[in-house]
Design an enzyme around this catalytic site. Structure first.
Site, PDB file in Angstrom:
ATOM      1  N   GLY A   1       2.743 -23.675  21.287  1.00 18.61           N
ATOM      2  CA  GLY A   1       2.868 -22.321  21.505  1.00 18.61           C
ATOM      3  C   GLY A   1       3.865 -22.074  22.737  1.00 18.61           C
TER       4      GLY A   1
ATOM      5  N   GLU B   1      -0.236  -2.048  20.240  1.00 19.79           N
ATOM      6  CA  GLU B   1       1.161  -2.363  19.523  1.00 19.79           C
ATOM      7  C   GLU B   1       0.799  -2.485  18.146  1.00 19.79           C
ATOM      8  OE1 GLU B   1       2.617  -5.983  21.465  1.00 19.79           O
ATOM      9  OE2 GLU B   1       3.654  -4.772  22.758  1.00 19.79           O
TER      10      GLU B   1
ATOM     11  N   GLN C   1       3.733 -15.185  29.182  1.00 21.23           N
ATOM     12  CA  GLN C   1       4.407 -15.127  30.276  1.00 21.23           C
ATOM     13  C   GLN C   1       3.898 -16.341  31.406  1.00 21.23           C
ATOM     14  OE1 GLN C   1       5.941 -12.260  34.094  1.00 21.23           O
ATOM     15  NE2 GLN C   1       4.320 -11.737  32.624  1.00 21.23           N
TER      16      GLN C   1
ATOM     17  N   LYS D   1      10.994  -4.586  26.535  1.00 20.06           N
ATOM     18  CA  LYS D   1      10.298  -5.602  25.586  1.00 20.06           C
ATOM     19  C   LYS D   1      11.074  -6.602  24.876  1.00 20.06           C
ATOM     20  CE  LYS D   1       6.536  -6.693  23.093  1.00 20.06           C
ATOM     21  NZ  LYS D   1       5.161  -7.235  23.202  1.00 20.06           N
TER      22      LYS D   1
HETATM   23  C1  LIG Z   1      -1.273 -10.064  18.949  1.00 19.28           C
HETATM   24  C2  LIG Z   1      -0.944 -10.607  20.213  1.00 19.28           C
HETATM   25  C3  LIG Z   1      -0.071 -10.111  21.185  1.00 19.28           C
HETATM   26  C4  LIG Z   1       0.439 -10.654  22.376  1.00 19.28           C
HETATM   27  N1  LIG Z   1       1.209  -9.783  23.132  1.00 19.28           N
HETATM   28  C5  LIG Z   1       1.510 -10.179  24.103  1.00 19.28           C
HETATM   29  C6  LIG Z   1       2.487  -9.664  25.030  1.00 19.28           C
HETATM   30  O1  LIG Z   1       3.123  -8.448  24.473  1.00 19.28           O
HETATM   31  N2  LIG Z   1       2.912 -10.379  26.201  1.00 19.28           N
HETATM   32  C7  LIG Z   1       2.324 -11.376  26.834  1.00 19.28           C
HETATM   33  O2  LIG Z   1       2.392 -11.883  27.595  1.00 19.28           O
HETATM   34  N3  LIG Z   1       1.150 -12.079  25.959  1.00 19.28           N
HETATM   35  C8  LIG Z   1       0.888 -11.442  24.846  1.00 19.28           C
HETATM   36  N4  LIG Z   1      -0.303 -12.126  24.010  1.00 19.28           N
HETATM   37  C9  LIG Z   1      -0.917 -13.227  24.655  1.00 19.28           C
HETATM   38  C10 LIG Z   1       0.063 -14.629  24.481  1.00 19.28           C
HETATM   39  O3  LIG Z   1       0.509 -14.464  22.849  1.00 19.28           O
HETATM   40  C11 LIG Z   1      -0.775 -15.809  24.565  1.00 19.28           C
HETATM   41  O4  LIG Z   1      -1.320 -15.543  25.967  1.00 19.28           O
HETATM   42  C12 LIG Z   1       0.111 -16.890  24.625  1.00 19.28           C
HETATM   43  O5  LIG Z   1       0.472 -17.232  23.174  1.00 19.28           O
HETATM   44  C13 LIG Z   1      -0.767 -18.211  24.850  1.00 19.28           C
HETATM   45  O6  LIG Z   1       0.131 -19.360  24.895  1.00 19.28           O
HETATM   46  P1  LIG Z   1      -0.581 -20.784  24.613  1.00 19.28           P
HETATM   47  O7  LIG Z   1       0.873 -21.695  24.528  1.00 19.28           O
HETATM   48  O8  LIG Z   1      -1.509 -20.987  25.310  1.00 19.28           O
HETATM   49  O9  LIG Z   1      -1.051 -20.651  23.291  1.00 19.28           O
HETATM   50  P2  LIG Z   1      -0.199 -20.249  21.711  1.00 19.28           P
HETATM   51  O10 LIG Z   1       1.013 -19.596  21.942  1.00 19.28           O
HETATM   52  O11 LIG Z   1      -1.435 -19.596  20.879  1.00 19.28           O
HETATM   53  O12 LIG Z   1      -0.114 -21.519  21.025  1.00 19.28           O
HETATM   54  C14 LIG Z   1      -1.048 -22.402  20.457  1.00 19.28           C
HETATM   55  C15 LIG Z   1      -0.414 -23.501  19.670  1.00 19.28           C
HETATM   56  O13 LIG Z   1      -1.534 -24.527  19.498  1.00 19.28           O
HETATM   57  C16 LIG Z   1      -1.344 -24.822  17.960  1.00 19.28           C
HETATM   58  N5  LIG Z   1      -2.608 -24.876  17.719  1.00 19.28           N
HETATM   59  C17 LIG Z   1      -3.831 -24.286  17.905  1.00 19.28           C
HETATM   60  N6  LIG Z   1      -4.942 -25.046  17.350  1.00 19.28           N
HETATM   61  C18 LIG Z   1      -4.260 -26.258  16.934  1.00 19.28           C
HETATM   62  C19 LIG Z   1      -5.068 -27.203  16.252  1.00 19.28           C
HETATM   63  N7  LIG Z   1      -6.518 -27.247  16.267  1.00 19.28           N
HETATM   64  N8  LIG Z   1      -4.385 -28.359  16.175  1.00 19.28           N
HETATM   65  C20 LIG Z   1      -3.024 -28.352  16.477  1.00 19.28           C
HETATM   66  N9  LIG Z   1      -2.251 -27.338  16.920  1.00 19.28           N
HETATM   67  C21 LIG Z   1      -3.034 -26.230  17.360  1.00 19.28           C
HETATM   68  C22 LIG Z   1      -1.087 -23.288  17.476  1.00 19.28           C
HETATM   69  O14 LIG Z   1      -0.506 -23.253  16.188  1.00 19.28           O
HETATM   70  C23 LIG Z   1       0.152 -22.862  18.562  1.00 19.28           C
HETATM   71  O15 LIG Z   1       1.362 -23.322  17.982  1.00 19.28           O
HETATM   72  C24 LIG Z   1      -0.423 -11.685  22.687  1.00 19.28           C
HETATM   73  C25 LIG Z   1      -1.446 -12.284  21.864  1.00 19.28           C
HETATM   74  C26 LIG Z   1      -1.792 -11.584  20.830  1.00 19.28           C
HETATM   75  C27 LIG Z   1      -2.678 -12.514  20.121  1.00 19.28           C
END
Ligand SMILES: Cc1cc2nc3c(=O)[nH]c(=O)nc-3n(C[C@H](O)[C@H](O)[C@H](O)COP(=O)(O)OP(=O)(O)OC[C@H]3O[C@@H](n4cnc5c(N)ncnc54)[C@H](O)[C@@H]3O)c2cc1C
Length: 403
Positions: free
Chosen positions: A13, A168, A314, A374
């Site tokens: 992610g 949203e 972010q 945005k």
């Molecule tokens: C609908 C929605 C809207 C949002 N809008 C905003 C916004 O406008 N602005 C903002 O700043 N934040 C927003 N957020 C929050 C933001 O999306 C998260 O904070 C961000 O995605 C976190 O990043 P990350 O890398 O921790 O996790 P993620 O981006 O969720 O990535 C996690 C990754 O791990 C993988 N994964 C998960 N479990 C497993 C597993 N068991 N095995 C292998 N791979 C796995 C997933 O497939 C993914 O690729 C939003 C969240 C949601 C749900």
């Protein structure tokens, strides 16, 4: 000769992908860098509401890892992680076991049902690209079948949660209702979107003035907002709420649960001490109990001057950049003492494609400017992972959606 170090990044992610790309760009040594994620594509979680309404196609939303990674430098494995075994320095997935010298946990979030009965059974969640596609299909089917079912509850959509995700989604849907009704031959007065939230105002991260402005924009779109309401239970086609001590029900056959998230369940069930799937990290984003584990994004609890940062894309991206820089220095045998520092540039909530509210560099923004900001934020992310080419192919522009 010393064996090359094995760096394992779990989750592609905002956080994990940034670690992989940062190492790919900066690291010149011979460490084995592997990214494991459960899909072979990345998607912008921040745009899932558009996928759920069909204004962003799945094809445009998917960014295949193998197209953005230099596979000579970073190995990509598509696998779903089932378990982390920190004492044995290994991670177990459906496809096998993966050993590591250094592990980066970036497994993201999971919707939190807060123990409310019926959420997992009766509500949709905006938690992944596939989950968003299911919502899109469900709404489309309900509208298209209405001519036969004649059930007005099929056209009532209830959004539980008035934070970013819920608002949203509700706004994107409301802006598309005219078109949906036209296509399906439905009287525009029948469909309704209702948002239910616990707080007094929607979008509690914003000032009440900004929240009120967003509220009036939503009301203009015909969205009903039920504030200060506690969701007690979700039943089939029904959300039971309590407001000022009075119990009542809202009826609708599409219920979206967007009331909050917690950290990954893989982390939650691991032997690493955590709170709701989130691990407390030190100033260098290192796990306090295992010094060869770094945590980024929604799985990490990072604090600056005692203030815990809210999990956002972010924050996750900045953590990813930081860990890439740190690992690069450490792998090259250099000292790295700089702590992680979050630079909060702002937050924007879109209200449809051409409107929004937000704060950018401490200034309130509204309307077209907010929508522009945005899009700029989304495009900046694309630029950071795939350059201008990626922005042109997958970017968000004022007059161009995949609609
Ligand atoms: C609908 C929605 C809207 C949002 N809008 C905003 C916004 O406008 N602005 C903002 O700043 N934040 C927003 N957020 C929050 C933001 O999306 C998260 O904070 C961000 O995605 C976190 O990043 P990350 O890398 O921790 O996790 P993620 O981006 O969720 O990535 C996690 C990754 O791990 C993988 N994964 C998960 N479990 C497993 C597993 N068991 N095995 C292998 N791979 C796995 C997933 O497939 C993914 O690729 C939003 C969240 C949601 C749900």
């Amino acid at each position: 000769m010393q064996q090359p170090k094995k760096i394992l990044i779990t989750g592609g992610g905002y956080g994990g992908l940034k670690v992989a790309l940062g190492l790919q760009r900066k690291y010149q040594g011979n460490a084995e860098i592997t990214l494991i994620s459960k899909h072979d594509y990345h998607y912008q979680t921040t745009l899932l509401h558009k996928v759920a309404i069909g204004t962003l196609s799945a094809r445009k939303a998917r960014i295949y890892y193998r197209k953005v990674l230099d596979l000579n430098k970073v190995c990509f494995i598509k696998d779903k992680i089932k378990q982390i075994s920190p004492k044995e320095n290994k991670v177990i997935g459906n496809g096998g076991e993966y050993s590591y010298d250094i592990l980066v946990i970036a497994l993201g979030f999971k919707p939190n049902n807060f123990g409310v009965k019926g959420v997992d059974k009766y509500a949709y969640k905006l938690s992944s690209l596939n989950a968003a596609l299911k919502i899109d299909k469900n709404i489309e089917n309900k509208f298209k079948e209405f001519v036969h079912t004649k059930n007005p509850n099929d056209l009532q959509i209830i959004v539980c949660g008035t934070g970013f995700t819920g608002i949203e989604f509700a706004a994107e849907l409301a802006t598309q209702l005219d078109e949906l009704c036209l296509i399906c031959g439905i009287d525009r007065n029948i469909p309704k979107v209702t948002c239910i939230g616990r707080s007094k105002h929607i979008l509690p991260v914003f000032s009440s003035a900004l929240a009120k402005s967003a509220e009036s924009k939503l009301k203009n779109l015909g969205v009903e907002i039920l504030s200060s309401a506690d969701i007690k239970e979700i039943k089939e086609g029904e959300v039971v709420i309590e407001s000022n001590g009075v119990s009542s029900s809202v009826y609708g056959n599409t219920i979206i649960w967007s009331a909050g998230v917690k950290g990954s369940e893989i982390v939650e069930h691991s032997s690493i001490p955590n709170k709701n799937g989130r691990i407390c990290v030190d100033a260098q984003l290192q796990c306090k109990d295992f010094d060869n584990i770094y945590v980024v994004g929604d799985c990490a609890i990072a604090a600056d001057k005692d203030a815990i940062h809210a999990p956002t894309a972010q924050l996750a991206a900045q953590m990813g950049d930081y860990v890439a820089e740190l690992l690069c220095a450490k792998l090259e045998g250099k000292d790295f003492t700089k702590p992680f520092k979050f630079n909060h540039r702002g937050t924007v909530c879109s209200i449809g494609h051409t409107d929004g509210v937000g704060i950018v560099y401490h200034k309130n923004v509204k309307g077209e400017i907010a929508a522009f900001m945005k899009n700029t934020i989304e495009n900046k992310w694309l630029y950071s992972i795939g350059g201008l080419n990626m922005v042109f192919k997958k970017g968000q522009f004022r007059y161009r959606t995949s609609n």
